[in-house]
Write an enzyme that holds these catalytic residues in place. Sequence first.
Site, short mmCIF file in Angstrom:
data_model
loop_
_atom_site.label_atom_id
_atom_site.label_comp_id
_atom_site.label_asym_id
_atom_site.label_seq_id
_atom_site.Cartn_x
_atom_site.Cartn_y
_atom_site.Cartn_z
N GLU A 216 0.86 -1.19 0.00
CA GLU A 216 0.00 0.00 0.00
C GLU A 216 0.89 1.24 0.00
O GLU A 216 1.80 1.33 0.81
CB GLU A 216 -0.89 0.03 1.25
CG GLU A 216 -1.83 -1.15 1.40
CD GLU A 216 -3.01 -1.09 0.46
OE1 GLU A 216 -3.17 -0.06 -0.22
OE2 GLU A 216 -3.77 -2.09 0.41
N ARG A 222 -6.69 2.78 7.92
CA ARG A 222 -7.26 1.45 7.76
C ARG A 222 -6.47 0.52 6.84
O ARG A 222 -6.94 -0.55 6.48
CB ARG A 222 -8.72 1.55 7.30
CG ARG A 222 -8.93 2.26 5.98
CD ARG A 222 -10.40 2.17 5.65
NE ARG A 222 -10.72 2.72 4.36
CZ ARG A 222 -11.87 2.52 3.75
NH1 ARG A 222 -12.79 1.77 4.30
NH2 ARG A 222 -12.12 3.05 2.58
N GLU A 358 -15.48 -0.54 4.76
CA GLU A 358 -15.45 -1.91 4.24
C GLU A 358 -14.69 -2.84 5.17
O GLU A 358 -13.56 -2.61 5.53
CB GLU A 358 -14.75 -1.90 2.87
CG GLU A 358 -14.66 -3.27 2.24
CD GLU A 358 -13.59 -3.33 1.16
OE1 GLU A 358 -13.58 -2.47 0.27
OE2 GLU A 358 -12.76 -4.25 1.23
N SER A 361 -14.81 -8.17 1.49
CA SER A 361 -15.40 -8.19 0.15
C SER A 361 -15.38 -9.63 -0.34
O SER A 361 -14.59 -10.45 0.12
CB SER A 361 -14.69 -7.23 -0.80
OG SER A 361 -13.39 -7.68 -1.02
N ARG A 409 -9.01 -4.75 10.83
CA ARG A 409 -10.11 -3.78 10.68
C ARG A 409 -11.28 -4.16 11.57
O ARG A 409 -11.90 -3.30 12.19
CB ARG A 409 -10.60 -3.75 9.23
CG ARG A 409 -9.72 -2.92 8.36
CD ARG A 409 -10.41 -2.67 7.03
NE ARG A 409 -9.42 -2.17 6.09
CZ ARG A 409 -9.68 -1.90 4.82
NH1 ARG A 409 -10.89 -2.08 4.34
NH2 ARG A 409 -8.75 -1.45 4.03
P1 AMO Z 1 -9.93 -7.38 -0.64
O1 AMO Z 1 -8.71 -6.97 -1.37
O2 AMO Z 1 -11.10 -6.44 -0.68
O3 AMO Z 1 -10.47 -8.77 -1.19
O4 AMO Z 1 -9.56 -7.67 0.86
C1 AMO Z 1 -10.49 -8.21 1.75
C2 AMO Z 1 -10.47 -7.49 3.08
O5 AMO Z 1 -9.17 -7.53 3.62
C3 AMO Z 1 -8.90 -6.33 4.34
N1 AMO Z 1 -7.76 -5.64 3.73
C4 AMO Z 1 -6.87 -4.92 4.42
N2 AMO Z 1 -6.74 -4.66 5.73
C5 AMO Z 1 -5.71 -3.90 6.12
N3 AMO Z 1 -4.78 -3.39 5.28
C6 AMO Z 1 -4.85 -3.61 3.95
N4 AMO Z 1 -3.93 -3.13 3.15
C7 AMO Z 1 -5.93 -4.42 3.47
N5 AMO Z 1 -6.31 -4.85 2.25
C8 AMO Z 1 -7.41 -5.58 2.42
C9 AMO Z 1 -10.14 -5.48 4.25
C10 AMO Z 1 -10.80 -6.00 3.01
O6 AMO Z 1 -12.19 -5.78 3.01
N6 AMO Z 1 -9.65 -12.09 -2.38
C11 AMO Z 1 -10.55 -11.01 -2.00
C12 AMO Z 1 -11.64 -11.48 -1.07
C13 AMO Z 1 -12.61 -12.47 -1.70
O7 AMO Z 1 -13.21 -12.15 -2.75
O8 AMO Z 1 -12.78 -13.54 -1.11
C14 AMO Z 1 -9.76 -9.91 -1.33
O9 AMO Z 1 -8.65 -10.09 -0.87
O10 AMO Z 1 -10.92 -5.71 5.42
#
Ligand code: AMO
Length: 435
Positions: A216, A222, A358, A361, A409
């Site tokens: 990131e 978050r 969020e 997802s 989160r």
């Molecule tokens: P996505 O990329 O939306 O979906 O990630 C799912 C959830 O993971 C958490 N998340 C994070 N938390 C903290 N720091 C981050 N950089 C970060 N990135 C993601 C969030 C987010 O909603 N493979 C798909 C899921 C699926 O379709 O099953 C996925 O990874 O809470």
Amino acid sequence: MALDLHKRVYSSEVQASKPGSLVVVAGWAADVKSLGKIAFIKLRDRTGYLQLVSTDAKLIEKISKLTNESVILATGKVQASKQKSGGNEIELKEFEVLNLSEPKMPIDISGKIQTDLSKRLDYRVLDLKSPRNLAIFKIRSQANASTRDFLLAKGFIEMQTPKLVAAGTEGGATLFQADYYGRKVFLSQSQQLYKQYLLAAGFDRVFEIGPSFRAEKSHTMRHLTEFTHFDFEMAFIKDEEDILNVLEEWFVYLLKDLNKKCSEQLKLLGATFEVPKQPFPRITYEECLKLLSTVGVKLKFGDDIGTDEEKKVGELIKKKYKTNAYFITKYPYTLKPFYIKTDGKISRGFDFEYDGEELASGGQREHSAETLTKQIKEKGLNPKDFEFYLLPFRYGMPPHGGFGLGIDRLIRYILKLENIREAVLFPRDPERLTP
Ligand code: AMO
């Protein structure tokens, strides 16, 4: 005479002991006060604080040399405290210093002085001594345990998938790359690929609670570069509604279990949450756009709902549906990854939202190898790079779906912590690689 460490009891057990009984306790001298004819040690262990008191000249002399945060082993008689707060204290008979702390700590952990989060994280090992932090991580531990209990009882199999991988699944922009014996290796962004593999293999229902990595670029409240991903996948679903049903059932179970098993810790943190009623509202992406237009935010079909708009949607839904837990469904295909099933322009992908943010997802997956290859191309990716991913789809892949949720989160939102880093023992972000 050396005191017997194995006889030690926690401070909470002393509170339940009869006055007059002799006990052995151990912990940190959180606050040491020597006032001439009387001396006090406020002892801290993982169950709370306990006052040790002495009027014995020799012990007072020894206490006067004790520094805050030294580790001691002590014995004494339980007596009712004369303090207003009541409870028991210990009339000290003897104590040993197991480890003498340096006199001045680089940060204050008593809660008397506010230290900014960044400095606290620099000295995280010291910061974690505070009972507030212990409470956060006890709740986090229980959240993981409750999640496992819920899923194992429903026949899910827990998996551990590789974190060193040959390709990304969640977009190239956030891939961490390293050298692997002369080849490129990436840190896993999600368990996406492997959880789908296992359904092709016939495992039927799988989950994992493990680390994922995202490069990131932004520094937000978050996002982390390493986070704990609760990933979940189920076969033989009719559509994404089957996933939403289990997700909401799990969430309600989790909150109820935390209220039951962590009441003490929640009280200490002053955290309360309402358990949302099932079914959670399913708000389509298009409805979100309509809701936003009522407050003057104009977005067109296909536009991303940004962080500020997402928060706004949360407020509007709370007003309309009296809940802070809801799903946004039927996202445009253009906003979802290649592996999500789509009915033309509208995908079967969803987000699970809490208080306008969020939390997860997911969606139904495309399970035909042919359509998936087409989708990979449509997203500007090269099917050759996904050969290994596509293989199981050619040899019997059932219809399936799932979701991914960030545990960090989750803890942040339900405890209403200002920053995601507070919910992580040793957070990683673009600037922070230590401790
Ligand atoms: P996505 O990329 O939306 O979906 O990630 C799912 C959830 O993971 C958490 N998340 C994070 N938390 C903290 N720091 C981050 N950089 C970060 N990135 C993601 C969030 C987010 O909603 N493979 C798909 C899921 C699926 O379709 O099953 C996925 O990874 O809470």
